[in-house]
Design a protein around this motif. Sequence first.
Motif, mmCIF file in Angstrom:
data_model
loop_
_atom_site.group_PDB
_atom_site.id
_atom_site.type_symbol
_atom_site.label_atom_id
_atom_site.label_comp_id
_atom_site.label_asym_id
_atom_site.label_seq_id
_atom_site.Cartn_x
_atom_site.Cartn_y
_atom_site.Cartn_z
ATOM 1 N N ALA A 131 52.584 20.869 3.092
ATOM 2 C CA ALA A 131 51.974 20.452 1.829
ATOM 3 C C ALA A 131 53.039 20.176 0.777
ATOM 4 C CB ALA A 131 51.002 21.529 1.333
ATOM 5 N N LEU A 132 54.040 21.054 0.703
ATOM 6 C CA LEU A 132 55.118 20.859 -0.261
ATOM 7 C C LEU A 132 55.894 19.583 0.048
ATOM 8 C CD1 LEU A 132 56.934 21.739 -2.581
ATOM 9 C CD2 LEU A 132 58.138 23.265 -0.983
ATOM 10 N N ALA A 133 56.216 19.363 1.305
ATOM 11 C CA ALA A 133 56.956 18.157 1.686
ATOM 12 C C ALA A 133 56.142 16.894 1.425
ATOM 13 C CB ALA A 133 57.356 18.237 3.155
ATOM 14 N N ALA A 134 54.812 16.977 1.663
ATOM 15 C CA ALA A 134 53.953 15.808 1.451
ATOM 16 C C ALA A 134 53.951 15.366 -0.004
ATOM 17 C CB ALA A 134 52.525 16.128 1.895
ATOM 18 N N VAL A 135 54.080 16.329 -0.921
ATOM 19 C CA VAL A 135 54.113 16.002 -2.354
ATOM 20 C C VAL A 135 55.527 15.624 -2.785
ATOM 21 C CG1 VAL A 135 53.752 16.913 -4.680
ATOM 22 C CG2 VAL A 135 52.128 17.485 -2.848
ATOM 23 N N ALA A 136 56.513 16.407 -2.333
ATOM 24 C CA ALA A 136 57.889 16.218 -2.800
ATOM 25 C C ALA A 136 58.461 14.865 -2.404
ATOM 26 C CB ALA A 136 58.786 17.333 -2.255
ATOM 27 N N VAL A 137 57.971 14.283 -1.320
ATOM 28 C CA VAL A 137 58.530 13.012 -0.864
ATOM 29 C C VAL A 137 58.325 11.901 -1.888
ATOM 30 C CG1 VAL A 137 56.477 12.144 0.347
ATOM 31 C CG2 VAL A 137 58.759 11.575 1.210
ATOM 32 N N TRP A 138 57.357 12.090 -2.805
ATOM 33 C CA TRP A 138 57.080 11.070 -3.816
ATOM 34 C C TRP A 138 57.826 11.328 -5.124
ATOM 35 C CZ3 TRP A 138 54.812 6.886 -2.004
ATOM 36 C CH2 TRP A 138 54.052 6.985 -0.853
ATOM 37 N N SER A 139 58.590 12.406 -5.197
ATOM 38 C CA SER A 139 59.401 12.630 -6.397
ATOM 39 C C SER A 139 60.554 11.637 -6.419
ATOM 40 C CB SER A 139 59.935 14.062 -6.430
ATOM 41 O OG SER A 139 60.854 14.283 -5.379
ATOM 42 N N GLU A 140 61.026 11.310 -7.611
ATOM 43 C CA GLU A 140 62.068 10.290 -7.744
ATOM 44 C C GLU A 140 63.353 10.647 -7.011
ATOM 45 O OE1 GLU A 140 65.458 8.086 -9.161
ATOM 46 O OE2 GLU A 140 65.100 10.224 -9.522
ATOM 47 N N PRO A 141 63.868 11.903 -7.106
ATOM 48 C CA PRO A 141 65.109 12.203 -6.379
ATOM 49 C C PRO A 141 64.970 12.049 -4.867
ATOM 50 C CG PRO A 141 64.720 13.833 -8.095
ATOM 51 C CD PRO A 141 63.467 13.011 -8.001
ATOM 52 N N VAL A 142 63.834 12.500 -4.305
ATOM 53 C CA VAL A 142 63.657 12.400 -2.859
ATOM 54 C C VAL A 142 63.424 10.941 -2.455
ATOM 55 C CG1 VAL A 142 62.264 13.107 -0.886
ATOM 56 C CG2 VAL A 142 62.820 14.765 -2.688
ATOM 57 N N TRP A 143 62.572 10.265 -3.202
ATOM 58 C CA TRP A 143 62.326 8.839 -2.916
ATOM 59 C C TRP A 143 63.633 8.046 -2.905
ATOM 60 C CZ3 TRP A 143 58.357 5.170 -2.092
ATOM 61 C CH2 TRP A 143 58.698 3.843 -2.341
ATOM 62 N N THR A 144 64.470 8.272 -3.928
ATOM 63 C CA THR A 144 65.706 7.508 -4.047
ATOM 64 C C THR A 144 66.721 7.919 -2.982
ATOM 65 O OG1 THR A 144 65.278 7.535 -6.428
ATOM 66 C CG2 THR A 144 67.380 6.657 -5.721
ATOM 67 N N THR A 145 66.717 9.195 -2.607
ATOM 68 C CA THR A 145 67.580 9.637 -1.514
ATOM 69 C C THR A 145 67.272 8.870 -0.236
ATOM 70 O OG1 THR A 145 68.045 11.869 -2.334
ATOM 71 C CG2 THR A 145 68.028 11.575 0.036
ATOM 72 N N LEU A 146 65.986 8.750 0.100
ATOM 73 C CA LEU A 146 65.619 8.013 1.303
ATOM 74 C C LEU A 146 65.793 6.512 1.118
ATOM 75 C CD1 LEU A 146 63.930 10.847 1.690
ATOM 76 C CD2 LEU A 146 62.879 9.517 3.505
ATOM 77 N N ARG A 147 65.581 6.023 -0.100
ATOM 78 C CA ARG A 147 65.763 4.597 -0.363
ATOM 79 C C ARG A 147 67.206 4.168 -0.108
ATOM 80 N NH1 ARG A 147 65.728 1.951 -6.463
ATOM 81 N NH2 ARG A 147 66.403 -0.132 -5.851
ATOM 82 N N TYR A 148 68.152 5.009 -0.510
ATOM 83 C CA TYR A 148 69.560 4.673 -0.338
ATOM 84 C C TYR A 148 70.123 5.148 1.008
ATOM 85 C CZ TYR A 148 69.616 3.570 -5.339
ATOM 86 O OH TYR A 148 69.363 3.029 -6.587
#
Length: 448
Positions: A131-148
């Motif tokens: 549940a925590l990972a499902a929400v955290a993946v949409w936070s800006e730091p995590v999103w941008t980490t995977l984006r880059y």
Amino acid sequence: MTAASLSRLRRTVPVRATALCLLSFAAFWVAQRLAGVTMVDLMVYRAEGRAVLDGADLYALRATENDLPATYPPFAALLFTPLPLLGTGLMRTLATAGNLLLLLALALLTLRLVTGGRRLPRPLAWLGAPALAAVAVWSEPVWTTLRYGQINLLVTVLVLWDLRYLPGAGPARGRRWAGAGIGLATAMKLTPGLFVAFLLLAGVVAAVRGGAARPWLALARNAVCWFLGATALAAAVLPRDSWQFWSGTFLAADRAGHPEQTANQSLRGLIARLLHTADPGLWWLAAALLAGAAGLAVAVLAGLRSRPAWAATACGMTALLVSPVSWSHHWVWSVPAAVLVLDEAVRTGGRWRRAGAAVLTGLFFTYALWWVPHGPERPELHQGPAEFALSALYPLAAVGFLVVAWRVALRSEAAEAGAVPPAGQVPEQREPVTAERGRAGRQAVAKE
């Protein structure tokens, strides 16, 4: 609720939580593909690996159409050598899948530290972490980490894995590997080295207060040995690049980009935007020293009061503040920080505390720092008050977290004063009262 229905609920809830996590990850994957992410940093890592295999000058390379340089220590480049052997599509797929698995590991380690280092009950592990990972993946730091295609989640997981061995963090297996996570993380990206300073300070303070300094100092020693071993290995394989990096390149913070860029959420970036200058100079140095001393003091206090999650996250946030460059994707420490402040607000109650925790957490989901003008024209050097405030959200959130951590540590100290010894200190041993002594005492009282 009957026993049968309760048993069925225990079986189905973890499955549903896992399904929700997978659905969130799948939606995230689709959103990233629709956004046309190029994983530009992953392409730089690939170029570094190719430079190592070809014997080229590692710190002279410029990769991608953005002419990005290599900025990590040579040991990181050694780890990137398999990347040129993979096709671009496969490499990006594996990097995304690996980062999502690391996010789950980050969620598990966070929950374990928050619960006092105890082994998580299976329902919490199977429900809370997904549940925590499902929400955290949409936070800006995590999103941008995977984006880059960044390695921030790997570095953070390595550090948190080691901090399971902190006094007060509960039992942890495999102590012979204690220190490996922090040492290797520091050999890959220098910022985690602040955790060694935290461990050393905690050990010294514990010794001064009559506690046991050995657990803290042993973990720091092991981390230094792992760092030196990894760095020596890189020097043996890449002597020229190692000499170039450690003889001065690692001090060239501007290689990573202009300090005033809105993505730079360190104190250096904040002060550069505040003063409308590309060289904050002594102002940044003074602010970094002050923030570093205050942040480490909070981390040490929390650690010695058996608050390992608060200590670890306070040190992580402090490292982000004092680093010359802390891009927004470096702030994956926001995941444990959000869990801690929300948990504290729920447990202690109070409308304002809960509202403050919600605001601090929500800052990392707003993407507000990207609302301000930014680009190669360097408009950040001419920000107005509103733009400056929006581009200063992460440092402000870090300061807010450190204030909360300080208050939590002080409350713990006040509650334990005179009742519980500092973490690592052996309680005073008292002679047990045996049955014979008890009978003798009662007979003496009867005679009187």
